[in-house]
Design an enzyme around this catalytic site. Structure first.
Site, short mmCIF file in Angstrom:
data_model
loop_
_atom_site.label_atom_id
_atom_site.label_comp_id
_atom_site.label_asym_id
_atom_site.label_seq_id
_atom_site.Cartn_x
_atom_site.Cartn_y
_atom_site.Cartn_z
N SER A 146 -0.10 1.17 23.48
CA SER A 146 -0.45 0.32 22.33
C SER A 146 -0.16 -1.14 22.63
O SER A 146 0.59 -1.45 23.57
CB SER A 146 0.42 0.76 21.15
OG SER A 146 0.46 -0.22 20.13
N TYR A 159 7.52 2.64 15.74
CA TYR A 159 6.30 2.79 16.54
C TYR A 159 6.38 1.95 17.80
O TYR A 159 6.08 2.42 18.91
CB TYR A 159 5.11 2.36 15.68
CG TYR A 159 3.75 2.52 16.28
CD1 TYR A 159 3.10 1.45 16.92
CD2 TYR A 159 3.07 3.73 16.19
CE1 TYR A 159 1.83 1.60 17.45
CE2 TYR A 159 1.78 3.88 16.71
CZ TYR A 159 1.18 2.81 17.34
OH TYR A 159 -0.10 2.94 17.87
P1 NAP Z 1 -5.05 8.98 14.12
O1 NAP Z 1 -6.32 8.67 13.47
O2 NAP Z 1 -3.83 9.01 13.28
O3 NAP Z 1 -5.16 10.36 14.94
C1 NAP Z 1 -4.00 10.88 15.58
C2 NAP Z 1 -4.22 12.37 15.69
O4 NAP Z 1 -3.01 12.99 16.15
C3 NAP Z 1 -4.53 12.96 14.31
O5 NAP Z 1 -5.45 14.00 14.43
C4 NAP Z 1 -3.17 13.48 13.93
O6 NAP Z 1 -3.19 14.45 12.93
C5 NAP Z 1 -2.68 14.05 15.24
N1 NAP Z 1 -1.25 14.35 15.21
C6 NAP Z 1 -0.28 13.66 14.56
N2 NAP Z 1 0.89 14.27 14.73
C7 NAP Z 1 0.67 15.37 15.49
C8 NAP Z 1 1.50 16.41 15.99
N3 NAP Z 1 2.82 16.45 15.75
N4 NAP Z 1 0.92 17.39 16.74
C9 NAP Z 1 -0.41 17.38 16.97
N5 NAP Z 1 -1.26 16.42 16.52
C10 NAP Z 1 -0.70 15.43 15.79
O7 NAP Z 1 -4.80 7.98 15.33
P2 NAP Z 1 -5.82 7.14 16.21
O8 NAP Z 1 -6.04 5.80 15.60
O9 NAP Z 1 -7.00 7.97 16.63
O10 NAP Z 1 -4.84 6.92 17.47
C11 NAP Z 1 -4.70 7.91 18.46
C12 NAP Z 1 -3.65 7.38 19.39
O11 NAP Z 1 -3.96 6.02 19.75
C13 NAP Z 1 -2.27 7.35 18.76
O12 NAP Z 1 -1.30 7.65 19.76
C14 NAP Z 1 -2.12 5.89 18.33
O13 NAP Z 1 -0.75 5.50 18.29
C15 NAP Z 1 -2.84 5.20 19.44
N6 NAP Z 1 -3.34 3.87 19.15
C16 NAP Z 1 -4.17 3.65 18.08
C17 NAP Z 1 -4.67 2.35 17.90
C18 NAP Z 1 -5.58 2.01 16.76
O14 NAP Z 1 -5.79 0.80 16.55
N7 NAP Z 1 -6.14 2.97 16.05
C19 NAP Z 1 -4.33 1.33 18.78
C20 NAP Z 1 -3.45 1.61 19.82
C21 NAP Z 1 -2.98 2.88 20.00
P3 NAP Z 1 -2.97 13.90 11.42
O15 NAP Z 1 -4.32 13.45 10.97
O16 NAP Z 1 -2.42 15.06 10.68
O17 NAP Z 1 -1.97 12.74 11.49
C1 GCO Z 2 -0.26 -1.86 13.33
C2 GCO Z 2 -1.35 -1.08 13.98
C3 GCO Z 2 -1.13 -1.07 15.48
C4 GCO Z 2 -2.28 -0.34 16.13
C5 GCO Z 2 -2.13 -0.26 17.60
C6 GCO Z 2 -2.24 -1.60 18.24
O1 GCO Z 2 0.21 -1.44 12.27
O2 GCO Z 2 0.12 -2.91 13.90
O3 GCO Z 2 -1.41 0.26 13.51
O4 GCO Z 2 0.07 -0.43 15.77
O5 GCO Z 2 -2.36 0.97 15.67
O6 GCO Z 2 -1.00 0.43 18.00
O7 GCO Z 2 -2.33 -1.42 19.64
#
Ligand code: NAP
Ligand code: GCO
Ligand code: CA
Length: 265
Positions: A146, A159
């Site tokens: 992230s 986080y």
């Molecule tokens: P999301 O929409 O919250 O999807 C995460 C998935 O993981 C959901 O299906 C969630 O289920 C599942 N999950 C949560 N806890 C779990 C557990 N204990 N066991 C199995 N599955 C579980 O997240 P996303 O935005 O697609 O992000 C995916 C990854 O990218 C995460 O690691 C997040 O931190 C990272 N990330 C996201 C962003 C962003 O801007 N979106 C940026 C940087 C990094 P639930 O729906 O029940 O929670």
């Molecule tokens: C926040 C956002 C970020 C993004 C991502 C950025 O609240 O600042 O959720 O954490 O999810 O991780 O890289």
């Protein structure tokens, strides 16, 4: 240069938490590159939703219910996958949660829960797949890090601590298992439009953009939020033979956020 080095043909890829969002987009790209897709999610409802979504894309994914924070369940799942499908060649630690709470208002339990999913679970899943990767003579582990692996901000202490730790877990897996031809790298997405960031993009009552939305646009040279599809090429690269000498690296896919002081208001 043999462009087949970018192919994932014949590989088995397990993407955690991949019913939708970033994990789903990465799995979709891996299928297009020739991999067999395995995913898990926290509930049968989410797994069923994912299976339907994959089928609509013509992908014959295998889905399992598994809470990645439970080592017993993860060990059992990996044995089941190996028995039913085969040895996992590629693990993507994608499952993750976030809780946006000012640190001094956050309970220790809430802090622990975020670290459990975002850091302990990637350890548990990597530990479960590495022995077979060693026996097979190769493996790819990709941890979804992230911006918060590098930067802090208000309300995301747990986080950021977890994602910072995940950066170092990535480097340590590289250090400890690189000699077995296992490459462990991270992808650091910028701000991506998924359900996890929806609260940061909600329109204001007067119809204007959310202040955080405006802030991210000013902080991003690309002047836009990322999409899960922006992560697909980098994810295929890190899962393929094209990256066999890339190890311990966090590949930031952020539209330039980390390089930019931000547009003057
Ligand atoms: P999301 O929409 O919250 O999807 C995460 C998935 O993981 C959901 O299906 C969630 O289920 C599942 N999950 C949560 N806890 C779990 C557990 N204990 N066991 C199995 N599955 C579980 O997240 P996303 O935005 O697609 O992000 C995916 C990854 O990218 C995460 O690691 C997040 O931190 C990272 N990330 C996201 C962003 C962003 O801007 N979106 C940026 C940087 C990094 P639930 O729906 O029940 O929670
Ligand atoms: C926040 C956002 C970020 C993004 C991502 C950025 O609240 O600042 O959720 O954490 O999810 O991780 O890289
Ligand atoms: Ca979530």
């Amino acid at each position: 240069m043999d462009m087949n080095s970018f192919s994932l043909k014949g590989k088995i890829a397990w993407i955690t938490g991949a019913s939708y969002g970033i994990g789903f987009a990465i799995a979709e790209a891996y299928a297009a590159a020739g991999a067999s897709i395995v995913f898990n999610d926290i509930s049968q409802e989410l797994v069923d939703r994912g299976l339907k979504a994959y089928a609509e894309k013509g992908i014959d994914a295998k889905g399992y219910v598994c809470d990645v924070t439970c080592e017993e369940a993860v060990q059992a799942l990996v044995k089941q996958i190996e028995a039913e499908i085969g040895v996992i060649d590629i693990l993507v630690n994608n499952a993750g949660i976030i809780r946006r709470i000012p640190m001094i208002e956050m309970s220790a339990e809430e802090f622990r829960k975020v670290v459990d999913v975002d850091l302990n679970a990637p350890f548990i899943c990597a530990k479960a797949v590495i022995p077979s990767m060693i026996r097979k003579g190769h493996g790819k582990i990709i941890n979804i890090c992230s911006m918060m692996s590098e930067l802090g901000r208000e309300t995301v202490s747990a986080y950021a601590a977890a994602k910072g730790g995940l950066k170092m877990l990535t480097r340590n897996i590289c250090s400890e298992y690189g000699e077995h031809n296992i490459q462990c790298n991270g992808i650091g997405p910028g701000y991506i439009a998924t359900p996890q960031t929806a609260p940061l993009r909600e329109k204001q009552p007067d119809g204007s953009r959310h202040p955080f939305d405006q802030f991210i646009i000013a902080k991003t040279p690309a002047a836009r939020w990322g999409t899960p599809e922006d992560l697909q090429g980098p994810a295929v690269f890190l899962a393929s033979d094209a990256s066999n000498f890339v190890n311990g690296h966090i590949l930031y896919v952020d539209g330039g956020i980390l390089a930019y002081i931000g547009k003057q208001p």
